[in-house]
Motif scaffolding. Structure first.
Motif, mmCIF file in Angstrom:
data_model
loop_
_atom_site.group_PDB
_atom_site.id
_atom_site.type_symbol
_atom_site.label_atom_id
_atom_site.label_comp_id
_atom_site.label_asym_id
_atom_site.label_seq_id
_atom_site.Cartn_x
_atom_site.Cartn_y
_atom_site.Cartn_z
ATOM 1 N N ASP A 208 1.178 -1.072 0.097
ATOM 2 C CA ASP A 208 0.121 0.029 0.412
ATOM 3 C C ASP A 208 1.119 1.391 0.351
ATOM 4 O OD1 ASP A 208 1.110 0.402 2.655
ATOM 5 O OD2 ASP A 208 -1.094 -0.690 3.578
ATOM 6 N N THR A 209 1.692 0.943 0.161
ATOM 7 C CA THR A 209 3.228 2.514 0.107
ATOM 8 C C THR A 209 3.435 2.434 -1.512
ATOM 9 O OG1 THR A 209 4.466 0.851 0.432
ATOM 10 C CG2 THR A 209 3.365 1.797 2.822
ATOM 11 N N HIS A 210 3.124 1.349 -2.223
ATOM 12 C CA HIS A 210 4.124 0.931 -4.025
ATOM 13 C C HIS A 210 3.489 3.204 -4.575
ATOM 14 C CE1 HIS A 210 4.892 0.667 -7.599
ATOM 15 N NE2 HIS A 210 5.703 -0.742 -7.252
ATOM 16 N N LYS A 211 3.971 3.698 -5.468
ATOM 17 C CA LYS A 211 3.817 4.892 -6.333
ATOM 18 C C LYS A 211 2.416 4.391 -6.693
ATOM 19 C CE LYS A 211 6.906 3.413 -10.079
ATOM 20 N NZ LYS A 211 7.977 3.596 -10.985
#
Length: 328
Positions: A208-211
């Protein structure tokens, strides 16, 4: 004790005799096999004689005429080269050779009765055994729910469950080790029959931290420079992933390869890459799933040998599984 006179009548055709074994003669493999083949049809007679000691009672239990049992004993004595019974009052008693054969007959009949019972259970649609091969990820809910529903009406059917890759499941089916299989993509070999049972949307799985985590759709070409986590060669999802990337114009940069989708999700959660997987039934916290553009689905197939010579229990479970299809 005198030897029993079990002479045969002239109007009855005699069974073909093998050459008697002479004392001190070496017994070769062919001679042993011939004697065993000759004894095999008379196993029950020998077993009963060991306990009854009476030709008439044995004949009655076997539901054959008494002269028939006498002829079998005479023929058997000739083939062995020594008497297998001697008189004992009004009955008979086994000789040492007869006792040895009777002991072997009892053991063989026990094994044969066990085998025939298993065969009868195998061909009984309510008591047979089904060996089902399926992908690891299907063991979470689809297969357990299918088995639970089927066992509600067929509680005595037994199952063998084999989980592995698509390639190994196909090999198991071709060798006869599994009766039915659930995997994707469907087979292309003409000796395997199949029907679709479920359509599953494939999603791009990201931390969920991916660009790209806030996107609603992603084209496959957008992950050309990403490390990809996937299943090993031989798994259907690996084939699908490779095909999707090739269609988008690049070769996947496979950073890690596993054998279970749960492992793949764990690697993605750790930030080691992205993955293409079927939509999860319960999303793992810390991961997001994004639809691909255009949408991509995989077909889950129920597969069986094309000759369709299935046992009643296997056929029953196959037909039940088809009635539960969600692709229709």
């Amino acid at each position: 004790m005198p030897i029993v006179n079990l002479s045969t009548t002239k109007d009855v055709k005699q069974p073909q005799m093998i050459r008697p074994i002479r004392y001190g003669e070496a017994i070769d493999t062919e001679m042993n096999e011939s004697l065993a083949a000759s004894i095999a049809p008379r196993l029950e007679m020998l077993r009963l004689l060991a306990t009854e000691g009476n030709v008439t009672r044995v004949a009655a239990q076997m539901d054959v005429p008494q002269p028939t049992v006498s002829r079998w004993l005479a023929a058997l004595s000739t083939e062995v080269g020594a008497p297998v019974v001697v008189r004992d009052g009004r009955g008979v008693q086994l000789t040492r050779a007869g006792h040895l054969l009777a002991a072997a007959a009892a053991s063989a009949m026990t094994a044969l009765e066990t085998g025939t019972r298993q065969v009868l259970e195998e061909i009984d649609p309510d008591r047979g055994r089904v060996v089902l091969g399926f992908l690891h990820m299907l063991g979470r809910s689809l297969v357990p729910e299918l088995l639970r529903a089927y066992r509600f009406t067929h509680p005595q059917v037994r199952f063998g469950l084999r989980q592995s890759s698509r390639a190994e499941i196909i090999a198991w089916m071709e060798s006869g080790e599994v009766d039915l299989a659930l995997y994707s993509p469907p087979p292309t070999a003409p000796d395997l029959a199949w029907v679709p049972v479920q359509e599953q949307e494939l999603k791009l799985v990201l931390p969920d931290t991916h660009k790209l985590a806030n996107r609603t759709e992603v084209e496959v070409a957008e992950v050309a420079n990403e490390d990809i986590v996937g299943l090993e060669h031989g798994f259907g999802m690996r084939q699908i992933t490779d095909d999707l990337c090739e269609a988008a114009g690049f070769s996947p940069r496979m950073a890690f390869e596993g054998q279970e989708s749960d492992t793949v999700r764990g690697l993605v959660l750790s930030g080691l890459g992205v993955a293409v997987l079927p939509e999860a039934e319960l999303l793992t916290p810390g991961l997001v799933e994004i639809s691909l553009r255009p949408r991509v689905h995989r077909t889950l197939a129920l597969v069986w040998p094309a000759h369709d010579q299935l046992s009643p229990a296997v056929r029953s479970f196959r037909d039940f599984s088809l009635s539960q299809r969600t692709d229709r």
